[in-house]
Design a protein around this motif. Structure first.
Motif, mmCIF file in Angstrom:
data_model
loop_
_atom_site.group_PDB
_atom_site.id
_atom_site.type_symbol
_atom_site.label_atom_id
_atom_site.label_comp_id
_atom_site.label_asym_id
_atom_site.label_seq_id
_atom_site.Cartn_x
_atom_site.Cartn_y
_atom_site.Cartn_z
ATOM 1 N N TYR A 1 -24.547 95.556 -96.091
ATOM 2 C CA TYR A 1 -25.831 94.877 -95.985
ATOM 3 C C TYR A 1 -26.772 95.402 -97.059
ATOM 4 N N LEU B 1 -29.544 86.416 -91.790
ATOM 5 C CA LEU B 1 -28.273 85.872 -92.278
ATOM 6 C C LEU B 1 -28.368 84.402 -92.676
ATOM 7 N N HIS C 1 -18.063 78.753 -94.456
ATOM 8 C CA HIS C 1 -17.654 80.116 -94.132
ATOM 9 C C HIS C 1 -16.349 80.153 -93.351
ATOM 10 N N VAL D 1 -18.361 95.259 -94.144
ATOM 11 C CA VAL D 1 -19.525 94.411 -94.413
ATOM 12 C C VAL D 1 -20.643 95.329 -94.891
ATOM 13 N N CYS E 1 -29.135 84.309 -96.405
ATOM 14 C CA CYS E 1 -28.353 85.160 -97.299
ATOM 15 C C CYS E 1 -27.293 84.388 -98.084
ATOM 16 N N PHE F 1 -23.426 85.409 -100.008
ATOM 17 C CA PHE F 1 -22.358 86.350 -99.699
ATOM 18 C C PHE F 1 -21.380 86.464 -100.858
ATOM 19 N N VAL G 1 -17.265 92.403 -97.724
ATOM 20 C CA VAL G 1 -18.230 91.307 -97.684
ATOM 21 C C VAL G 1 -19.590 91.902 -98.002
ATOM 22 N N GLU G 2 -20.235 91.394 -99.040
ATOM 23 C CA GLU G 2 -21.580 91.821 -99.406
ATOM 24 C C GLU G 2 -22.561 90.782 -98.874
ATOM 25 N N VAL G 3 -23.566 91.227 -98.133
ATOM 26 C CA VAL G 3 -24.581 90.342 -97.545
ATOM 27 C C VAL G 3 -25.849 90.504 -98.377
ATOM 28 N N LEU H 1 -19.239 87.155 -89.694
ATOM 29 C CA LEU H 1 -20.677 86.957 -89.486
ATOM 30 C C LEU H 1 -20.994 86.747 -88.015
ATOM 31 N N ALA I 1 -31.316 92.559 -94.974
ATOM 32 C CA ALA I 1 -30.165 92.546 -94.059
ATOM 33 C C ALA I 1 -29.861 93.979 -93.591
#
Length: 84
Positions: free
Chosen positions: A8, A47, A64, A6, A50, A52, A75-77, A32, A12
Motif C-alpha cells: 500500500y 481502493l 480485476h 500487497v 486507486c 494497481f 500487487v502495488e496499490v 482486493l 492506501a
C-alpha cells in the motif's frame, strides 16, 4: 491459490494501517476483496480511486477478475498522487 504481497502507498497505506501484507488469491479481484474484508471502512473508499501494478505491470482498465496473480507476486496499490 497464489500467495501474494500487497503493498500500500500513500493514502492506501494510511487507511490499511500497514505498508504491506500477504494474501492468498487467484485474481486481483480476490486480493482486493480480501483487503476490503480485513480493513473495512476507509480502505474500501480509497481502493475505488486507486490504480494497481501486478508484478510491475500496470493493470489499467482490465477487469480485476481477469488479472491472474502468480505465487510470490506483488500487487502495488497506488492512490492518486498530488504534485509531480
Amino acid at each position: 491459490m497464489a500467495k501474494v504481497t500487497v503493498r500500500y502507498w500513500a493514502a492506501a497505506k494510511a487507511a490499511a494501517g500497514v505498508a504491506e501484507e500477504s494474501y492468498e488469491a487467484v485474481t486481483l479481484a480476490d486480493a482486493l476483496d480480501a483487503a476490503r474484508e480485513r480493513h473495512p471502512g476507509e480502505l474500501t473508499r480509497v481502493l475505488r480511486r486507486c490504480s494497481f501494478l501486478v508484478d510491475s505491470d500496470p493493470v489499467g482498465t482490465r477487469a480485476h477478475e481477469t488479472v491472474r496473480l502468480a505465487d510470490g507476486g506483488t500487487v502495488e496499490v497506488l492512490p492518486p498522487f498530488a504534485g509531480g
